[in-house]
Design a protein around this motif. Structure first.
Motif, mmCIF file in Angstrom:
data_model
loop_
_atom_site.group_PDB
_atom_site.id
_atom_site.type_symbol
_atom_site.label_atom_id
_atom_site.label_comp_id
_atom_site.label_asym_id
_atom_site.label_seq_id
_atom_site.Cartn_x
_atom_site.Cartn_y
_atom_site.Cartn_z
ATOM 1 N N GLY A 1 46.837 27.931 32.084
ATOM 2 C CA GLY A 1 45.567 28.285 31.483
ATOM 3 C C GLY A 1 45.643 28.134 29.980
ATOM 4 N N ASP B 1 43.971 35.535 38.739
ATOM 5 C CA ASP B 1 43.627 34.218 38.232
ATOM 6 C C ASP B 1 43.530 34.140 36.716
ATOM 7 O OD1 ASP B 1 43.378 31.729 39.213
ATOM 8 O OD2 ASP B 1 41.608 32.169 40.425
ATOM 9 N N VAL B 2 44.383 34.895 36.037
ATOM 10 C CA VAL B 2 44.444 34.788 34.590
ATOM 11 C C VAL B 2 45.466 33.703 34.272
ATOM 12 C CG1 VAL B 2 44.857 36.000 32.426
ATOM 13 C CG2 VAL B 2 43.977 37.253 34.406
ATOM 14 N N GLU C 1 40.883 40.941 30.793
ATOM 15 C CA GLU C 1 39.460 40.655 31.009
ATOM 16 C C GLU C 1 38.853 40.021 29.759
ATOM 17 O OE1 GLU C 1 38.686 44.165 34.340
ATOM 18 O OE2 GLU C 1 38.064 44.476 32.269
ATOM 19 N N ASN D 1 40.183 36.461 29.454
ATOM 20 C CA ASN D 1 39.541 35.548 30.394
ATOM 21 C C ASN D 1 38.144 35.152 29.958
ATOM 22 O OD1 ASN D 1 40.991 34.535 32.466
ATOM 23 N ND2 ASN D 1 40.420 36.090 33.973
ATOM 24 N N LYS E 1 35.384 31.136 38.940
ATOM 25 C CA LYS E 1 36.445 30.830 37.985
ATOM 26 C C LYS E 1 36.355 29.378 37.511
ATOM 27 C CE LYS E 1 40.438 31.369 35.891
ATOM 28 N NZ LYS E 1 40.570 32.209 34.702
ATOM 29 N N PRO F 1 33.902 35.179 34.833
ATOM 30 C CA PRO F 1 34.685 36.232 35.485
ATOM 31 C C PRO F 1 33.828 37.025 36.471
ATOM 32 C CG PRO F 1 34.150 36.873 33.218
ATOM 33 C CD PRO F 1 33.554 35.508 33.441
ATOM 34 N N SER G 1 33.151 43.078 28.709
ATOM 35 C CA SER G 1 33.576 41.702 28.466
ATOM 36 C C SER G 1 32.502 40.927 27.714
ATOM 37 C CB SER G 1 33.880 40.999 29.791
ATOM 38 O OG SER G 1 35.034 41.549 30.373
#
Lengths: 703, 703
Positions: free
Chosen positions: B153, B176-177, B284, B287, B424, B429, B440
């Protein structure tokens, strides 16, 4: 009321049962397939539904009186008739899922009134209308049309939003939150939140009650019911409309938005209801309250194999009422034995990255065995030295042996999830983030206090109610709804200390009253039209008795200059209270549509205006509650004698709050009352100014 | 500095490579199995390790100068020698995972000093010691000995706690970070947080920088570096020791605990660094900043198929700086077309439980297309009408077409997890709880402000630095470290407005000075031993010039009575400043060991004492920063003229803050300085009293 036939039925009729794909009637039947009892479809157009024999109407069901529950999913227009049939057939419990009632328009509201009338006629326990249904896991009853089956457990959940239930069931199942009953309250035409609080309070299968609420219909009834229930069963509520943006969104009220939420906060506090601020928290609190014992104190030990996460846990503890336990000499000795050289027997206890499960066990035994530790947070990062599942067993075992509450943060991915299942067997919740684990421990401490507190009835002071009635009648006769200094005797009648004085109607009067007082006086205009007395020059303080007549004239003239049409009832002449060494406080009461009177206490001026540093309770308050109000404002140290001043007479404040509480409770027609300032010195308090407002119609009916 | 050979090497030597089960050397090699480049084990006792040819020492590796990185996992005692060999061999980057350095004892600290010396000699980019290693996902480099591989990422993460990295990798993978680099900083003997901020600021593969920090070694350097980086790359920090309990746990300081965290808060604020309060939030924020565009405004639309969750989202928005967007007439018209009869085109927009994905699409198009909407939260509860994955595609598509930030709450269990994967792909998110989704979006708005702000240099006022030096020298000569009113000219030299006056050493002096002033004066004892002047009767105000001599005597006598040994330098006689119409404020400066001087602004008395209503910045401050300080206290309305008063001269306050900032920056030996009160009226400000403290040793060196 006993809702056991509603929640644990043996025979259930589904009116509107259908096998049409996508229909509510079919979703209901499918969800009911797990039900242990008998499901009886009702539909005049079908012989059978999904293979089960169907009856044209409830009256046609054999031995219909032994049917416990009817679920109604027919078009809104025929609901009332169907429910009448149900009542006629002798079925006592009904769930109406159909929408199209008071939530829509006038026609729907009328339909709901008819439904209520029928329910009353047949004494029906009716849930809904406009709800998603009810669930009881023990009997496998899922009388809802939504997806997701919750696991069995000891939490009972009710919600005023059906969507809320739909939203959380799947997540709750994934996070192993187990339920006993789940009830979608819908429009609450008959049964409401108070009924289920009472029902679950008596239900041995319910250990914790959770609720999503948007409004409480009768705040007083809710408080009284919940207060009893929470002495034994914890209640956790998420109440929406918490912030201004949220309250506007809920649009469920007309009064002051922030004020309304304060009423809920105060009511929940007095009822011993814990309030969660987000959805996850509701269920986290529910889980921990269902699974863990209550801590004897607030001192927490943090045991970790990683320094950083340990410090973050301490940070989280700093955000709560909990404190970091300080280990005594015995514990330190024990820990020194088991820690490697670089270890340090302080809290958070870092047992170092090379710790195995045995070191965890010994460390946990040492801290949980100590009197100075009331509970623990156990943190672990994954290492090659053990599996989380093994550690979970050790944590569970230590928890059981010591009987103290423990929460865990086994931090990781899938491995942590597996360990969470193992911990669940011990009722121990697992979290990824210590910032979420710690508030759960705090909820246990909060509930311990709720359980430990004794409810005292409000004190009944000996007051002169007749005189108060008379003063209110006078206002009524004058045709006004606002009262001010001319009605100071209203406070006096209820024993609220006011400066000696009387209403002068002429300069001569003023001189005579001042002469009697015999020292410096204060003069204040009495006019329902001039509420901001000081702004219009309507107040003079520290006036010598000889100057009282002149002061009267000056005040009256300025008032007339300011507003020639203002009604001037006179000028109150009273003993001048020197503010030196005193603090200005405010005691207020506002009537709330749900909770009755909301009492407010705070310090005057900027304290309330800038910092909103105020405490609220619903009336009537007990002495304990009044005292809590004076203690919970931030500025409380100012009253206790901070900055070298003599402490204020707190008892006088506490008593004034109670007496104001009694006054507004005795006269519900008083919609607002502000003692501002209540001047508090080292030896007593004085209501130096006050204002009130009454509902004239209600007052005239009640006097 | 260019750390690309450290983070994206082609050839990596592992010194201490081993195939012994459970050893760090083996874990490193196993983790490096995903590395695309060459791994070269070094171990004098082995021919090969895990099937790869092994060399006895780095010097023996063919073409050793082309080795980019050496990872060191040998016993602490030989680390320094091994690193010297590495430097000698011409390898420029080193990661030392071995523990046993400054984190342990004196011997370890000595070892670390030797390591630093070697690193300096060979100009090594060295990470550690006492760290878990480094990861670069693009090259498959996992030079750590911990479990868990993060997905690829654009987030780069550094941590001063190795355990923190071990704790989060598994969870981050599950959620999924995706990461670019992960660096465990360890003891930061050579490379520290500032180096990686700078490196990643220049790295096109890093979109967001995340950091877990316990301390910042050089606060000024951090602020300056981060300030530049954040104009382009967001930085999110979780700094432990945030609360008192946490700070005690971190035990990383000696000064005031709360004060220390305020320095960090101020420093982060000035550097444009976003501060997260819990672990989940760090990731968070990371992301969302990596995946979503920045909103043009703060107005958020909430689109939902369930009323209750919509209200909860509005509540969450009420907790932030964000606001609920108000839909204009055009949007309302569009929405009215697509909503069923019971729907209502207000925000939160409840498109009702029977909504299909098409209604979601049309609603999203309507609100995201409106100028009055800067971003959206999309909520959905599961219904039988669509699959979440389908909805996810629609949300992603709408987001892309309108280019506005969107976050999602598709609330549910496994189905929601699958939809999260789909979202994603659009960088959107997904959250279970709106209370987590909204912060966020707020982080995006916060970072938009950081990016938008222009950094202005602190104003350089024309001051009399020599005179200030002289006054400080006088204090030094007197042998004291405390300065008070006798040194009022120190402020005057820097243009801070002080009342006219001078130090009187005799009653006659006092009379003369007062005579010159020609109006009422104030007299204040000048004594380094009597800091609480008022408490010892050392202050007289509103004194007529004719009474000045008597007042001098009275003050001096009371001081001598109070403490016969107190040094009395004299009595300052100055123009009496009438406080009517004015507000007392405080401008303070305290030297912080990491950040230099921390400036404080607040209102006097209870504002600071009870409510801790203060604003902090690190010195030197720009005019914008000084102005922000006056605006961000809660009591700011008091200065702007609340309660019918004339507004205070804010410009005078802002300038005073800047001048005090310049003074303490020019004289770092001033460890504390308090202008208290700085009296601010409608036409100017006056430093009516002040106190300072100096580090005598440092002062004598610098003057």
């Amino acid at each position: 009321m006993d809702l056991s036939r509603l929640l644990e039925p043996e025979r259930v009729a589904v009116v509107g049962a259908s096998d049409e794909a996508g229909s509510v009637g079919r979703a209901l039947l499918e969800n009911l397939s797990t039900f242990e009892g008998e499901v009886i479809p009702i539909n005049p157009n079908r012989e059978s539904v999904l293979g089960t024999q169907c009856y044209p109407e409830v009256g046609a069901v054999p031995d219909v009186a032994s049917v416990d529950l009817a679920v109604v999913a027919v078009p809104a227009a025929v609901v009332v008739d169907v429910v009448r049939d149900i009542g006629e057939a002798g079925i006592g419990s009904v769930v109406v899922v159909t929408a199209g009632f008071s939530e829509t328009d006038d026609e729907g509201a009328q339909r709901e009134r008819e439904l209520v009338a029928v329910a009353e006629e047949y004494d029906l326990d009716l849930v809904g209308p406009n709800c998603v249904g009810v669930i009881n896991t023990k009997t496998g009853l899922d009388a809802t049309f939504i997806q997701g089956k919750p696991p069995e457990g000891s939490i009972s959940l009710m919600s005023q939003s059906g969507a809320f239930i739909a939203a959380v069931l799947g997540w709750a199942a994934q996070h192993d939150v187990g339920f006993n009953d789940v009830v979608s309250l819908g429009n609450e035409a008959v049964l409401d939140e108070v009924d289920f609080v009472a029902e679950w309070g008596d239900d041995p299968d319910t250990d914790v009650i959770l609720a999503y609420l948007e409004d409480v219909e009768d705040g007083r009834e809710f408080i009284e019911t919940a207060r009893e229930v929470t002495s034994d069963t914890p209640i956790v509520v998420i109440k929406s409309g918490r912030t201004e943006a949220g309250a506007e969104a809920a649009a469920s009220h007309t009064g002051s938005i922030a004020g309304r939420d304060r009423a809920y906060d105060a009511g929940f506090q007095q009822a011993g209801v814990l309030r969660a601020t987000d959805i996850q928290e509701v269920f986290e609190f529910g889980n921990v309250l269902a699974g863990q014992p209550l801590p004897a104190g607030d001192e927490v030990a943090v045991v970790t194999n990683g320094g950083g996460p340990g410090v973050l846990a301490a940070d989280a503890i700093g955000d709560t009422r909990l404190t970091m336990a300080e280990f005594g000499a015995n514990v330190v000795d024990e820990l020194d034995d088991l820690l490697p050289a670089e270890g340090d027997a302080t809290n958070p206890l870092d047992i170092v990255g090379d710790a195995d499960v045995d070191r965890f066990r010994r460390a946990l035994d040492a801290v949980l065995g100590a009197d100075e530790v009331a509970g623990a947070v156990v943190l672990s990062v994954p290492t090659a030295l053990f599996e989380f599942e093994e550690l979970a067993g050790v944590i569970g075992d230590c928890h059981e042996r010591h009987g103290k509450p423990v929460v865990a943060c086994l931090m990781g991915g899938d491995e942590a999830d597996r360990a969470a299942d193992e911990l669940k067997a011990y009722g121990i919740p697992n979290y990824f983030d210590p910032a979420r684990a710690v508030p759960s421990l705090e909820a246990l401490a909060d509930y311990r206090d709720v359980r430990g507190r004794e409810y005292a009835s409000p004190t009944e002071f000996d007051v002169d109610r007749d005189r108060a009635s008379e003063i209110l009648s006078q206002a009524l006769e004058r045709g006004v709804d606002r009262l001010s200094v001319e009605a100071t005797d209203l406070l006096d009648a209820y024993g609220v200390p006011v400066p000696d004085g009387a209403l002068a109607e002429s300069p001569e009067d003023a001189a005579a009253i001042a002469g009697e007082i015999g020292g410096p006086v204060a003069l204040k205009i009495a006019s329902p039209d001039l509420l901001h007395k000081s702004d219009v020059g309507g107040v003079k303080v520290d006036v010598a008795p000889a100057d009282a007549a002149d002061a009267f004239r000056a005040i009256r003239d300025r008032a007339t200059d300011h507003d020639p049409d203002a009604t001037v009832l006179g000028v109150r002449v009273e003993e001048f209270v020197d503010l030196a060494d005193s603090t200005e406080t405010i005691v207020g009461a506002t009537r709330d549509s749900q909770f009755g009177h909301l009492l407010m206490f705070g310090l005057g001026g900027i304290f309330v205006q800038i910092y909103e540093d105020t405490a609220f309770r619903t009336a009537p308050v007990s002495e304990r509650e009044a005292r809590e109000m004076t203690a919970e404002i931030h500025a409380a140290p100012m009253l206790r004698g901070a900055r070298g001043r003599r402490p204020a007479d707190l008892d006088a404040v506490v008593e004034t709050i109670q007496r104001v509480s009694q006054l507004v409770t005795d006269f519900p027609a008083i919609t607002e009352l502000d003692v501002n300032p209540l001047v508090v010195g080292p030896e007593g308090a004085y209501a130096v100014d006050f204002r009130a407002r009454v509902d004239r119609d209600e007052l005239s009916r009640s006097l």
